[in-house]
Structure formats: structure tokens, C-alpha cells
Design an enzyme around this catalytic site. Structure first.
Site, PDB file in Angstrom:
ATOM      1  CG  PHE A 177       0.297   9.014  11.046  1.00  0.00           C
ATOM      2  CD1 PHE A 177       0.317   7.633  10.929  1.00  0.00           C
ATOM      3  CD2 PHE A 177      -0.891   9.626  11.428  1.00  0.00           C
ATOM      4  CE1 PHE A 177      -0.828   6.870  11.181  1.00  0.00           C
ATOM      5  CE2 PHE A 177      -2.035   8.880  11.687  1.00  0.00           C
ATOM      6  CZ  PHE A 177      -2.010   7.506  11.571  1.00  0.00           C
TER       7      PHE A 177
ATOM      8  CG  ASP B 288       0.021  15.154   8.301  1.00  0.00           C
ATOM      9  OD1 ASP B 288       0.432  14.071   8.767  1.00  0.00           O
ATOM     10  OD2 ASP B 288      -1.139  15.315   7.886  1.00  0.00           O
TER      11      ASP B 288
ATOM     12  CD  GLU C 118      -5.764  14.004   7.037  1.00  0.00           C
ATOM     13  OE1 GLU C 118      -5.708  13.177   7.949  1.00  0.00           O
ATOM     14  OE2 GLU C 118      -6.031  13.680   5.867  1.00  0.00           O
TER      15      GLU C 118
ATOM     16  CD1 TRP D 276      -1.021   2.268   2.359  1.00  0.00           C
ATOM     17  CD2 TRP D 276      -2.855   1.638   1.254  1.00  0.00           C
ATOM     18  NE1 TRP D 276      -1.954   3.278   2.473  1.00  0.00           N
ATOM     19  CE2 TRP D 276      -3.094   2.913   1.807  1.00  0.00           C
ATOM     20  CE3 TRP D 276      -3.881   1.028   0.502  1.00  0.00           C
ATOM     21  CZ2 TRP D 276      -4.298   3.589   1.647  1.00  0.00           C
ATOM     22  CZ3 TRP D 276      -5.076   1.711   0.344  1.00  0.00           C
ATOM     23  CH2 TRP D 276      -5.288   2.968   0.905  1.00  0.00           C
ATOM     24  CG  MET D 277       2.061   5.386  -2.201  1.00  0.00           C
ATOM     25  SD  MET D 277       2.583   5.675  -3.918  1.00  0.00           S
ATOM     26  CE  MET D 277       4.315   5.286  -3.825  1.00  0.00           C
ATOM     27  CG  ASN D 278      -1.411   6.821   3.019  1.00  0.00           C
ATOM     28  OD1 ASN D 278      -1.162   5.731   3.484  1.00  0.00           O
ATOM     29  ND2 ASN D 278      -1.450   7.904   3.767  1.00  0.00           N
ATOM     30  CG  ASP D 279      -0.472  11.176   3.123  1.00  0.00           C
ATOM     31  OD1 ASP D 279      -1.402  10.539   2.662  1.00  0.00           O
ATOM     32  OD2 ASP D 279      -0.549  11.809   4.188  1.00  0.00           O
TER      33      ASP D 279
HETATM   34  C1  FRU Z   1      -3.353  12.060   4.967  1.00  0.00           C
HETATM   35  C2  FRU Z   1      -3.082  11.371   6.296  1.00  0.00           C
HETATM   36  C3  FRU Z   1      -2.155  12.213   7.155  1.00  0.00           C
HETATM   37  C4  FRU Z   1      -1.516  11.173   8.047  1.00  0.00           C
HETATM   38  C5  FRU Z   1      -1.381   9.998   7.107  1.00  0.00           C
HETATM   39  C6  FRU Z   1      -1.550   8.649   7.768  1.00  0.00           C
HETATM   40  O1  FRU Z   1      -3.759  11.186   3.961  1.00  0.00           O
HETATM   41  O2  FRU Z   1      -4.292  11.075   6.950  1.00  0.00           O
HETATM   42  O3  FRU Z   1      -2.794  13.240   7.858  1.00  0.00           O
HETATM   43  O4  FRU Z   1      -0.289  11.594   8.541  1.00  0.00           O
HETATM   44  O5  FRU Z   1      -2.363  10.155   6.103  1.00  0.00           O
HETATM   45  O6  FRU Z   1      -1.251   7.621   6.853  1.00  0.00           O
END
Ligand code: FRU
Length: 473
Positions: A96, A159, A217, A33-36
């Protein structure tokens, strides 16, 4: 072991399957998985991009880690081992998001340590932590972490984005607070430090009055072309006509900032930075020439996209150079390094509606130039699936319709002079840049077979050039 075997089978099947959704030139995790985007920086001649990552599953962030990739051109990415693991008391509920400060020949990675408190209210708390690296590859957490405890700002304080000005360091943090009638509202805090370790709260840069929701965020704050840009991702903004239709938004406010009073004075209202379905949690850095480059997570929370079954989830947008436009707009253009990913020309010249151009590897760069006095429809099609992008001259709008549930995104746009579009297709993503980059759409789509492109029957382009794109990831 079993998890490893299953993920190997998924990764293997990804490369052999006919509807391979894995991108060819956008960064995506090699598995999981990947997010930010996190810690985006240029250090010792190399771009480092860290990201929110679950190396064990593509079905969600889990207890999130920091993934790590490096590149010299934003297109050829090399995957590196996980950079930060959730292995300390102050981050065992997830490492995070955060950012990188390059200072005195070192990397300073600031991030949020999330701690879960199951069954309690609130059910989490968030601390700011530091990790450093001399070479960009060996990364060590600071022994005296956390560096910001933030007890009066809990439970949502996260963040960190850091920069240096003069001999001081500054940090913006996303936060929420209780408004007058006890509703939860988003805000952005500014912190200050003389030594990068000891931080003090300096001011509140921005507070939601309710219209911008309950939590901000991924804040980012920087000077651009004579003004300041506050870029962030508010949660809880209510849809309003064609605006704010994604689950969460990403956008910016242009204004001025004084280091003396630590106040931000907005000059314009909040505006969404992109108008597609999948654009969130942006982060910027300066490139080696001092230009401001933005990258976003090209996905959205709670989507369950079909790529999860292929062993990966999430990808980054193209790296885009930012310029300040008129009326509080930011102009975005793919970085010049895109040359490194360009393949051969598949089609060029005057193009009439109906002509079908088959793409190679479901991937292309498309330039379209046409008369601003006519409507224009572009269809991106695979066997059972179609995306339609339309310019409506009477309304002065662009619409992207990807079919299925929640299909349509639309915004106002009129070309200045000729209509010019740049369109990037990459296996399961579409990015549209209009005119000088004053409007962009980033949306995922999920073809079920080979993809082709054609103009609508009534449409005609003075020129349409379609190129294949190389596999750079
Ligand atoms: C944004 C967020 C950030 C947090 C991270 C957790 O997408 O919710 O605020 O640090 O993703 O994965």
C-alpha cells in the site's frame, strides 16, 4: 502468457484507436492500473515517482504493487520495472501507499504492508515497512520488517509520510478509531524516531468529530510560508451543497505546529484542495529549489472509466507548486517545467463566442483573459460529448459540467481584477487553474472523437491563446 498477449493487444489498440484516451503529458502506467502517488522525491538529480500499480490488469488494483517512473522535469517520464512486489507475509495483501525520505545519500521508502484475513473480522491488518536504495533503482526491503506493528491501532493504519527535523524523524499515519458512541472516526497519528527504524507514537494530530468521516487516508504534513499544512484524504464526508460531492475528498487544514508539545492547532476549517471530479490521495515533495510540489491521482475509486478497455487506468495530475494563500487557501500553479511540454500556438488574440478551435491530439494549454464583469462559457467538445465550464458573475461561481451521471461540480470564485484561466486538456483530462491558482478543477472526460474548443455565444475574451502540447510520456 494469455494475460500478457491480451494486454499487448489492448496497449497496441490504444495507439491506433481514434479515441485514444491515453495522456500525452501526464504520467499514466504504460499498462495496467494506477492509483495513489507514492515515494515522490528528488534524489541524485532525478525526480522519482512511485505509485500504486497493478501491472496485470487495468480493471482494478488487485494485490497492489509499487510502480516506478523517473523524470528530470515532471513531464518526460521514463517507466521503470515494478519497484515493490507483494511478496512478504506482511505485505502479501498489497504494497500500500507510502513515501520516500532522502537521508544520508540514501532513499528510505516507507510503505504499508496490507495483509488480508479472508472470512475474519476485521478482514485485514496493516503494518509499516521499509525498503532502501543506494542508487534509486535497486531497492531492497528491510530484513527486520515490519518496523511498526501497531497492534493497538488495527485494522486501518496506513500511508506513512516521513520527514526529518533536527536529528529526529517524524511520520504521519492515517488511522481510524471508535468514538464515544462506538462510531468509526478518522484520525492522523504522529510518530517519532531517532534512527528511522524504531518508532514511537508521539501524538494525535487530528481527530474527526464525525463531520470529517470515518477514515483519513494519505496524510501529509509540512511547513509552508510560515504555517503548517495538514493535507489528507478523508473518507465518509457527507455532501453539503456544492461541497464534498466526490466519493472521497482530498483537502487541507492550515494551522500551527509545535515540535515541543507535538500539537497541531488548526487556524481554519478543512477545505477541499480541488473542486473537480477526479482528485485524490495527494502527495508532496520539495523540488530541487526547495519549493513544495503536490501531485494527485486524477481519478476516483469505483468509477470504471472507459480507458480500462484500452489497457490502462488512472493518471497523475500535473505537478503543481503550492503557496499559502489567504483564509486558509492553498494556491496551486503548474510547475515552471511545463515549458518542456509546450508545443506551438494554434490560436491567439481577441476571441468571440462561436469561433471553433480544433485541438491537435485532443491536447492543449489554453490561456483566457476576459472582463470580470461578464459571464464566460467555455465548451470543450467532441462528436457526441461536451464539457462546459462557466463563470457566473451574478453568483460568483464557477461550474464544470462534464455531462452524463453526476455531471456538475461548482464552487465560489470571483476574479481579483481580470478574469484569468489556465486550462490543460490531455486526451481524457481537464485541469482548470483560476486566477492565482486559488481555485482548481481536475476532472476526467471521455471524448468520442477529435476535440475542439469554443467560447459560448455571449462570451468574449480579450485574449485567448491555445497551444498544442508535446507528447512527453
Ligand atoms: C488511497 C488508498 C490508501 C491505500 C491505497 C491502496 O487511495 O486507499 O489509503 O494505501 O489506496 O491502494
Amino acid at each position: 502468457m494469455i494475460i500478457k498477449l491480451i494486454s499487448f493487444i489492448f496497449v497496441y489498440s490504444r495507439f491506433t484507436s481514434a479515441n485514444n484516451l491515453y495522456p500525452n503529458y501526464h504520467l499514466s502506467p504504460d499498462r495496467g492500473w494506477m492509483n495513489d502517488p507514492n515515494g515522490f522525491c528528488f534524489f541524485n538529480g532525478v525526480y522519482h515517482l512511485f505509485y500504486q500499480h497493478n501491472p496485470y490488469s487495468s480493471y482494478g488494483p488487485g494485490i497492489v504493487h509499487w510502480g516506478h517512473a523517473v523524470s528530470t522535469d515532471f513531464f518526460h517520464w521514463k517507466h521503470l520495472p515494478v519497484a515493490l512486489n507483494p511478496d512478504q507475509w506482511y505485505d502479501d495483501g498489497g504494497v500500500f501507499s507510502g513515501s520516500c525520505l532522502v537521508d544520508a545519500g540514501k532513499m528510505y521508502l516507507y510503505y504499508t504492508g496490507n495483509v488480508n484475513h479472508e472470512g475474519e473480522t476485521p478482514d485485514h491488518s496493516q503494518y509499516q515497512a521499509l525498503a532502501t536504495s543506494d542508487d534509486g533503482y535497486n531497492i531492497a526491503k528491510y530484513e527486520m520488517n515490519p518496523i511498526i506493528n501497531g497492534s493497538e491501532f488495527q485494522p486501518d493504519l496506513r500511508d506513512p509520510k516521513i520527514w526529518k527535523h533536527g536529528d529526529k524523524y517524524y511520520m504521519v499515519l492515517g488511522n481510524s478509531f471508535k468514538g464515544e458512541s462506538n462510531e468509526t472516526l478518522g484520525r492522523i497519528l504522529l510518530w517519532e524516531s531517532s534512527d528511522k527504524i524504531n518508532w514511537e507514537k508521539a501524538s494525535i494530530l487530528l481527530e474527526s468529530d464525525g463531520r470529517l468521516g470515518y477514515m483519513f487516508e494519505c496524510p501529509d504534513f509540512f511547513e509552508l510560508d510560515g504555517h503548517w499544512v495538514l493535507l489528507f484524504s478523508p473518507q465518509g464526508v457527507k455532501p453539503e451543497g456544492d461541497k464534498y460531492k466526490n466519493l472521497y475528498q482530498t483537502g487541507h487544514i492550515i494551522g500551527d505546529f509545535s515540535y515541543d508539545t507535538k500539537t497541531f492547532t488548526p487556524l481554519y476549517e478543512f477545505q477541499e484542495l480541488d473542486h473537480g471530479h477526479d482528485f485524490y490521495a495527494t502527495q508532496t515533495t520539495l523540488d530541487e529549489y526547495g519549493s513544495r510540489i503536490v501531485i494527485a491521482w486524477m481519478d476516483m475509486w469505483d468509477q470504471n472509466y472507459p480507458e480500462m478497455d484500452q489497457g490502462f487506468a488512472g493518471q497523475m495530475t500535473l505537478a503543481r507548486r503550492l503557496k499559502l494563500g489567504k483564509n486558509g487557501i492553498l494556491l496551486q500553479k503548474p510547475v515552471k517545467d511545463i515549458d518542456a511540454a509546450r508545443g506551438r500556438v494554434l490560436h491567439t488574440g481577441l476571441t468571440r463566442g462561436g469561433k471553433v478551435i480544433k485541438l491537435v491530439n485532443n491536447t492543449a494549454e489554453i490561456f483566457i483573459r476576459s472582463s470580470p464583469l461578464q459571464n464566460l462559457d467555455v465548451f470543450i467538445e467532441s462528436e457526441g460529448n461536451q464539457v462546459q465550464i462557466s463563470y457566473n458573475r451574478q453568483e460568483g461561481t464557477i461550474t464544470l459540467d462534464r455531462g452524463g451521471k453526476d455531471a456538475v461540480r461548482r464552487t465560489n470564485w470571483r476574479p481579483l481584477g481580470k478574469l484569468t484561466w489556465r486550462l490543460y486538456i490531455d486526451s481524457s483530462s481537464i485541469e482548470l487553474f483560476c486566477g492565482n491558482g486559488e481555485v482548481t478543477f481536475s476532472s476526467r472526460f471521455f471524448p468520442t472523437g477529435p476535440v475542439s474548443i469554443r467560447l459560448g455565444r455571449q462570451s468574449i475574451a480579450d485574449n485567448m491563446t491555445v497551444r498544442s502540447m508535446k507528447q512527453t510520456v
